[in-house]
Design an enzyme around this catalytic site. Structure first.
Site, PDB file in Angstrom:
ATOM      1  N   ASP A 206       0.834  -1.203   0.000  1.00  0.00           N
ATOM      2  CA  ASP A 206       0.000   0.000   0.000  1.00  0.00           C
ATOM      3  C   ASP A 206       0.867   1.250   0.000  1.00  0.00           C
ATOM      4  O   ASP A 206       1.944   1.244  -0.610  1.00  0.00           O
ATOM      5  CB  ASP A 206      -0.969  -0.032   1.195  1.00  0.00           C
ATOM      6  N   HIS A 237      -4.073   5.675   3.805  1.00  0.00           N
ATOM      7  CA  HIS A 237      -4.697   4.405   3.424  1.00  0.00           C
ATOM      8  C   HIS A 237      -3.919   3.194   3.931  1.00  0.00           C
ATOM      9  O   HIS A 237      -4.491   2.259   4.497  1.00  0.00           O
ATOM     10  CB  HIS A 237      -4.897   4.324   1.919  1.00  0.00           C
ATOM     11  N   SER A 402     -13.763  -2.160  -0.520  1.00  0.00           N
ATOM     12  CA  SER A 402     -12.339  -2.402  -0.398  1.00  0.00           C
ATOM     13  C   SER A 402     -11.917  -2.523   1.057  1.00  0.00           C
ATOM     14  O   SER A 402     -10.773  -2.825   1.347  1.00  0.00           O
ATOM     15  CB  SER A 402     -11.543  -1.309  -1.104  1.00  0.00           C
TER      16      SER A 402
END
Ligand SMILES: *[C@@H]1O[C@H](CO)[C@@H](O)[C@H](O)[C@H]1NC(C)=O
Ligand SMILES: *[C@@H]1O[C@H](CO)[C@@H](O)[C@H](O)[C@H]1NC(C)=O
Ligand SMILES: *[C@@H]1O[C@H](CO)[C@@H](O)[C@H](O)[C@H]1NC(C)=O
Ligand SMILES: *[C@@H]1O[C@H](CO)[C@@H](O)[C@H](O)[C@H]1NC(C)=O
Ligand SMILES: *[C@@H]1O[C@H](CO)[C@@H](O)[C@H](O)[C@H]1NC(C)=O
Length: 719
Positions: A206, A237, A402
């Site tokens: 990520d 995130h 997600s």
């Protein structure tokens, strides 16, 4: 026994454009929260959208093995020198994988030399495949269905996130927010048993993570695969996802004692490249796991150096968890790699057990047009109001499909740590089998929406704890009379003379990474239950690798059944064999049965029978096919293979409701008896028609066959 395993959280690659070149369009700029995460809402809905662009003149050269840097340079030199072109360059990649042998390089070819260069590279014996380098852009969309009060415009307000059923308003949904996901899924029960993620290595691909974030106990390694000078998360995130999996403070993650391996593969601007991912994958395999295997053969996904890599990862015992995507409620919208047999594909539900509207739906579409897709998602779980770590400490709550995938990844990490003592018995197949066997089925929802049902952590733990290596099937039975779960199979009975109905079953093999089918699958009709009236043909993959294979059951009615009305039963049995495990003498074997129950009716009259031409439709993965719906401007390319059970589902349902029977033709026009059908439906064909087909169609039409063509902007040259 010191056996470590990575669990990769590829969830956020859900919509991965790496595999969807065709979503090649500009990044939507609206609705993006461009500044640091400012929201202080009870429920932010977050969605990740991916798009990818081919990088001009950059090519990924995949080799058929791992070679040292100098050897690879030599191969490329040899190939390109011989071709006589001079304007090319190998891009130097400096990252933690650079010290190890690699299976690819990135080469720059100029426009004028492109063709010769590609030909020369492709014909070198050490080169497996050359594909375009892609740049992947991710956009994080924050959507709030109700509140607009934090100064942002109402994001995507026309698309309420969760399926609107009329029964529940999103206001009620928001009231459900304070529930803590680890509590709802009973992770506490495992924690109380001392199971906390210890011994499991989790890799998070990520935006990075701060080394000093107060929530994390074990950040084992942070690696940088981007061109930015940081390992930290500048966006929030990566921190959130890491939190769902392993936070040990405030908002608790599932597995606080797991070892985090942070792979920073996205920049703060949410950009990544195929080559960054490939390097990062290779690093993980080379550094931590000894067994390496290259898949050769198998379907040739031209655009997918990625599919091969995922196979390689699971073959190395890496459990892959991936979100199925945010392209629902349309069917047939799964994203790679969640659609792979060896990957755990996760869909999203809300706390009221409704499927998220945007959660992609099955079936898989690789198999079209000749075959039939497999069941997916594998399981579903909450993607609503999930708490995770805030980039600056503290917590935030996010919702979205997600988010469902890190929940499963966290759950898998926790489960795995609880059964580490079981050693080799736990692998990508057995983990997936346990999740599927324990899942709780949601009422009123079909298998292409929910797969095996809702994640059930405690039951999965019990199954894993006493698991014995075996093969299993997905779906585990076929009942053409069970609605709505067995949609679409339950929507139309079988009758004599119809095109065979195909159920493409996934075989999971917990016996070993490679396996084979022993003998042939066999059909066992049940005598008192009219099994003999069914004609059952089986096609299957003889070799199962990695951990999985398929078995397609083709169902039709035998001539003796032409005048029968009622049910017919039997089962197909298949035996799988894998090499002996460590210390074992005999190969491992497992026999599984697929019970089949079909409803048979008498053949409907000709005018009620419609034949849908699948044969001339899109193949997956498709090339650049413009969309038929010209109103969809942001995504002008069509990547959904047309089928009556995917994007033409509504049309199919309407035809069925008005009493028509619709069959699917997966072969050329020369292969069907037109006197049996009232109408042939040719919808948006992309493939050419053979002269023989055109001739036959002409004769069929003269003999009374109606033809309906939907071709709104393609010229059908041949008819
Ligand atoms: C969130 O908002 C509430 C009230 O609107 C406020 O009291 C609180 O301090 C805020 N929290 C953060 C982290 O900004
Ligand atoms: C290819 O050509 C370059 C420059 O012309 C030369 O330096 C290199 O040695 C050649 N490599 C091979 C393998 O022939
Ligand atoms: C990450 O890698 C890039 C490319 O090699 C490099 O420019 C950058 O400095 C690296 N960042 C860190 C923190 O090492
Ligand atoms: C490696 O891949 C080949 C197929 O290319 C397969 O036959 C073999 O079983 C695999 N071995 C392992 C250990 O994954
Ligand atoms: C079943 O699925 C597999 C894996 O996607 C595919 O290779 C095969 O062609 C399919 N078979 C049929 C008959 O649809």
């Amino acid at each position: 026994m010191g056996h470590f395993t990575f669990i990769y959280i590829l969830c956020l690659l859900a919509n991965s454009a790496i595999s969807q070149s065709f979503k090649n369009n500009e990044i939507p700029t609206e609705d993006i929260l461009e500044s640091p995460l400012c929201c202080n809402l009870t429920a932010e809905h977050v969605e990740l959208d991916y798009s990818s662009k081919i990088v001009e003149n950059e090519y990924i050269v995949m080799f058929n093995g791992y070679y040292k840097n100098q050897a690879r340079i030599n191969y490329i030199n040899t190939a390109l020198n011989a071709s006589g072109i001079s304007n090319w360059k190998i891009i130097e990649r400096e990252n933690p994988a650079s010290d190890y042998p690699s299976d690819f390089d990135v080469v720059i070819l100029t426009d004028t030399d492109k063709l010769e260069g590609l030909n020369a590279l492709n014909s070198h014996p050490a080169v497996k495949r050359v594909t375009a380098q892609r740049m992947v852009s991710r956009t994080l969309k924050f959507i709030n269905p109700e509140y607009v009060r934090y100064g942002r415009k109402s994001l995507n307000s026309k698309n309420p996130f969760w399926q609107a059923t009329g029964r529940h308003t999103s206001r009620r949904l928001l009231r459900a927010v304070p529930r803590q996901i680890t509590t709802v899924l009973q992770a506490d029960s495992l924690w109380n048993m001392g199971i906390t993620g210890k011994g499991i290595k989790v890799a998070i691909f990520d935006t990075g993570l701060s080394k000093t974030h107060p929530h994390f106990r074990k950040i084992k390694e942070r690696t940088n695969w981007t061109n930015e000078k940081t390992y930290d998360d500048g966006l929030g995130h990566g921190t959130f996802v890491a939190g769902v999996i392993a936070s040990s403070k405030e908002c608790l993650g599932f597995a606080p004692d797991s070892e985090l391996h942070i792979f920073r593969v996205f920049t703060n601007n949410q950009v990544s490249y195929t080559s960054w991912f490939l390097d990062a994958f290779n690093y993980a395999i080379l550094k931590k796991i000894n067994v390496l295997n290259l898949s050769i053969g198998g379907p040739d996904f031209k655009d997918h150096p990625f599919v091969d890599k995922v196979w390689e990862l699971t073959a190395n015992r890496v459990i892959m968890v991936s979100a199925i995507g945010n392209d629902g409620p349309l069917y047939g919208t799964l994203n790679n790699p969640a659609d792979q047999m060896d990957v755990i594909g996760v869909g999203g539900i809300n706390f009221e057990d409704q499927i998220a509207k945007f959660s992609s739906r099955g079936m898989t579409t690789w198999e079209l047009p000749q075959g039939y897709g497999r069941i997916k998602p594998d399981i579903v779980t909450y993607g609503s109001a999930v708490k995770g770590s805030h980039i600056k400490g503290g917590c935030r709550t996010l919702s979205g499909t997600s988010v469902a995938s890190p929940v499963v990844a966290g759950a898998v990490t926790l489960l795995y740590s609880g059964v580490l003592h079981r050693g080799d018995v736990i692998n990508p197949a057995s983990m997936k089998q346990a999740l599927m066997a324990s899942a709780r089925r949601l009422p009123g929802v079909n298998m292409f929406e929910q797969g095996h049902g809702k994640l059930n952590l405690m039951k999965a733990y019990q199954i894993l704890n006493s698991y014995k290596p075996q093969a299993s099937l997905s779906p585990s039975y076929v009942d053409l009379s069970e609605c709505p779960y067995m949609w679409p199979y339950c929507t139309q009975p079988l009758y004599y003379g119809a095109q065979p109905v195909i159920v493409n079953v996934t075989v999971l093999n917990g016996l070993g990474v490679s396996g084979k089918v022993v003998g042939r699958p066999e059909w066992h009709p049940y005598a008192p239950q009219h099994g003999r009236l069914l004609d059952v043909a089986v096609s299957y993959s003889e070799l199962l690798w990695p951990w999985s294979g398929w078995m397609a059951v083709h169902l039709s009615v035998a001539s003796e059944g032409a005048s029968y009305e009622g049910l017919a039963h039997g089962h197909v049995s298949v035996t799988i064999e894998s090499p002996p495990g460590p210390g074992e003498q005999q190969p491992r074997r497992s026999t599984v049965n697929l019970p089949i129950r079909a409803k048979i009716i008498q053949t409907p009259p000709r005018h009620k029978r419609i034949l849908w031409d699948q044969y001339h439709n899109l193949r997956y993965p498709p090339g650049y096919f413009p969309r038929d719906n010209l109103k969809i401007k942001n995504d002008p390319l069509d990547w959904n293979g047309d089928h009556i059970h995917t994007n033409f589902k509504d049309m199919y349902q309407n035809l069925r409701n008005t009493g028509y029977y619709v069959e699917v033709l997966g072969s050329p026009f020369t292969c069907f008896d037109a006197s049996q059908y009232g109408t042939l439906l040719i919808v948006d064909p992309e493939e050419e028609y053979f002269p023989e087909e055109i001739l036959k169609l002409k004769r069929d039409v003269d003999a009374g066959l109606s033809v309906i063509i939907f071709a709104d902007w393609y010229v059908l040259r041949c008819l």
